[in-house]
Design an enzyme around this catalytic site. Sequence first.
Site, PDB file in Angstrom:
ATOM      1  N   ASN A  75     -95.027  83.225  55.916  1.00  0.00           N
ATOM      2  CA  ASN A  75     -96.050  84.199  54.943  1.00  0.00           C
ATOM      3  C   ASN A  75     -95.769  85.670  55.000  1.00  0.00           C
ATOM      4  OD1 ASN A  75     -96.433  85.107  52.200  1.00  0.00           O
ATOM      5  ND2 ASN A  75     -97.785  82.866  52.404  1.00  0.00           N
ATOM      6  N   LYS A  77     -95.937  87.260  52.794  1.00  0.00           N
ATOM      7  CA  LYS A  77     -96.774  87.824  51.584  1.00  0.00           C
ATOM      8  C   LYS A  77     -96.681  89.666  51.188  1.00  0.00           C
ATOM      9  CE  LYS A  77    -100.434  84.910  53.204  1.00  0.00           C
ATOM     10  NZ  LYS A  77    -102.327  85.092  53.386  1.00  0.00           N
ATOM     11  N   HIS A 159     -99.327  78.376  46.554  1.00  0.00           N
ATOM     12  CA  HIS A 159    -100.151  79.168  47.077  1.00  0.00           C
ATOM     13  C   HIS A 159    -101.371  79.403  46.837  1.00  0.00           C
ATOM     14  CE1 HIS A 159    -102.041  82.210  50.599  1.00  0.00           C
ATOM     15  NE2 HIS A 159    -101.213  81.343  51.265  1.00  0.00           N
ATOM     16  N   GLU A 161    -102.937  81.778  46.896  1.00  0.00           N
ATOM     17  CA  GLU A 161    -103.105  83.416  47.251  1.00  0.00           C
ATOM     18  C   GLU A 161    -102.720  83.231  45.102  1.00  0.00           C
ATOM     19  OE1 GLU A 161    -101.632  85.434  49.643  1.00  0.00           O
ATOM     20  OE2 GLU A 161    -103.663  84.794  51.096  1.00  0.00           O
ATOM     21  N   GLU A 229    -102.898  74.101  53.783  1.00  0.00           N
ATOM     22  CA  GLU A 229    -103.334  75.402  54.012  1.00  0.00           C
ATOM     23  C   GLU A 229    -105.189  75.541  53.521  1.00  0.00           C
ATOM     24  OE1 GLU A 229    -100.304  78.850  54.799  1.00  0.00           O
ATOM     25  OE2 GLU A 229    -101.140  78.764  52.138  1.00  0.00           O
ATOM     26  N   GLY A 235    -106.243  84.094  56.710  1.00  0.00           N
ATOM     27  CA  GLY A 235    -106.543  85.041  57.039  1.00  0.00           C
ATOM     28  C   GLY A 235    -108.679  84.805  56.722  1.00  0.00           C
ATOM     29  N   SER A 275    -104.732  81.239  59.225  1.00  0.00           N
ATOM     30  CA  SER A 275    -105.007  81.177  60.517  1.00  0.00           C
ATOM     31  C   SER A 275    -104.329  81.015  61.571  1.00  0.00           C
ATOM     32  CB  SER A 275    -106.789  81.183  60.413  1.00  0.00           C
ATOM     33  OG  SER A 275    -106.908  82.037  59.519  1.00  0.00           O
TER      34      SER A 275
HETATM   35  P1  PGA Z   1    -102.794  83.264  57.310  1.00  0.00           P
HETATM   36  O1  PGA Z   1    -102.266  83.420  55.964  1.00  0.00           O
HETATM   37  O2  PGA Z   1    -101.878  82.580  58.325  1.00  0.00           O
HETATM   38  O3  PGA Z   1    -102.584  84.595  57.568  1.00  0.00           O
HETATM   39  O4  PGA Z   1    -104.304  82.682  57.693  1.00  0.00           O
HETATM   40  C1  PGA Z   1    -101.223  81.702  56.121  1.00  0.00           C
HETATM   41  C2  PGA Z   1    -100.873  81.420  54.660  1.00  0.00           C
HETATM   42  O5  PGA Z   1    -101.464  82.117  53.553  1.00  0.00           O
HETATM   43  O6  PGA Z   1     -99.410  81.324  54.569  1.00  0.00           O
END
Ligand code: PGA
Length: 312
Positions: A75, A77, A159, A161, A229, A235, A275
């Site tokens: 992803n 983003k 997601h 976000e 997640e 993140g 992460s």
């Molecule tokens: P990350 O993000 O691996 O940077 O923690 C995962 C995601 O948001 O799908």
Amino acid sequence: MTKSSVDKNPQNLIDLTLDTFKTMVSQAFSGKFTAVFPKLFKSQWKTYEGQKKFFAKSSDTGCKMAGRKFCVGGNWKMNGDQKSIAEICKTLSEASLDPNTDVVIGCPAIYLMYARNLLPCSVGVAGQNAYKVAKGAFTGEISPAMLKDIGADWVILGHSERRAIFQESDDLIAEKAEHALAEGLKVIACIGETLEEREAGKTNDVVARQMCAYAKKIRDWTNVVVAYEPVWAIGTGKTATPDQAQEVHAYLRKWLIENISKEVSDSLRIQYGGSVTAANAKELAKKPDIDGFLVGGASLKPEFVDIINARK
Ligand code: PGA
């Protein structure tokens, strides 16, 4: 001309060979030569359309035969530009990727077509969002039909976000999933609890609520992958331990048996996200109910190859 008449008459055989040769030459000049001379026309071979035709049959069979095939999504983003995307695509094109793992890249919408053309055919491409209808007066939105039109075959929905920053509700996300599936896209349906919810002991309730919303709209789960997640792990560099992740994945299997069916519980792939790095992917991948990853930060780096190959 029947096969037996060809066998008996040598002239027919020559005609047939000439016909085949003519078809090959005409295909070569009409831009379809990737299917005919893959090695000779290496640059065209690298384009998605040429490879897709060539592989169409074999990959279909491969997927149907597998049980829960490991599935790793990147992803990106809102990251990347043409230069950095070309580099990531080059790394993925040159790497030896586990053929037993589905790989899909969630790319910013504006670069989807660009990435599609640079990535190998075996790697799927996903939108990171799509609206719940095919077209119309929805300024700024893109539709599943548009994603399909430019060669994307997946979409990431729900997601955290999108939920937290853009205020998307469980119901809207489920409607988006319903429409994307109806349009023939595969969906990575995200769920996960916040730190506050986890600390209050509400993890199972939250993921069950999010799953319920999807379940109200999704009838056929074949083209769905669920991405669990935990928001506190996204993140932050704070990964759930393999045991913490497995615990929620196992709960989700149980929820699926009780609320959907045993068959869906057995066959639905559940990714872990938050992460994931090359350093922790192998341990997480050993857990029986973890069927892949959704990877943010590390999917922009060469280590993404090691994450894809975590079960190799
Ligand atoms: P990350 O993000 O691996 O940077 O923690 C995962 C995601 O948001 O799908």
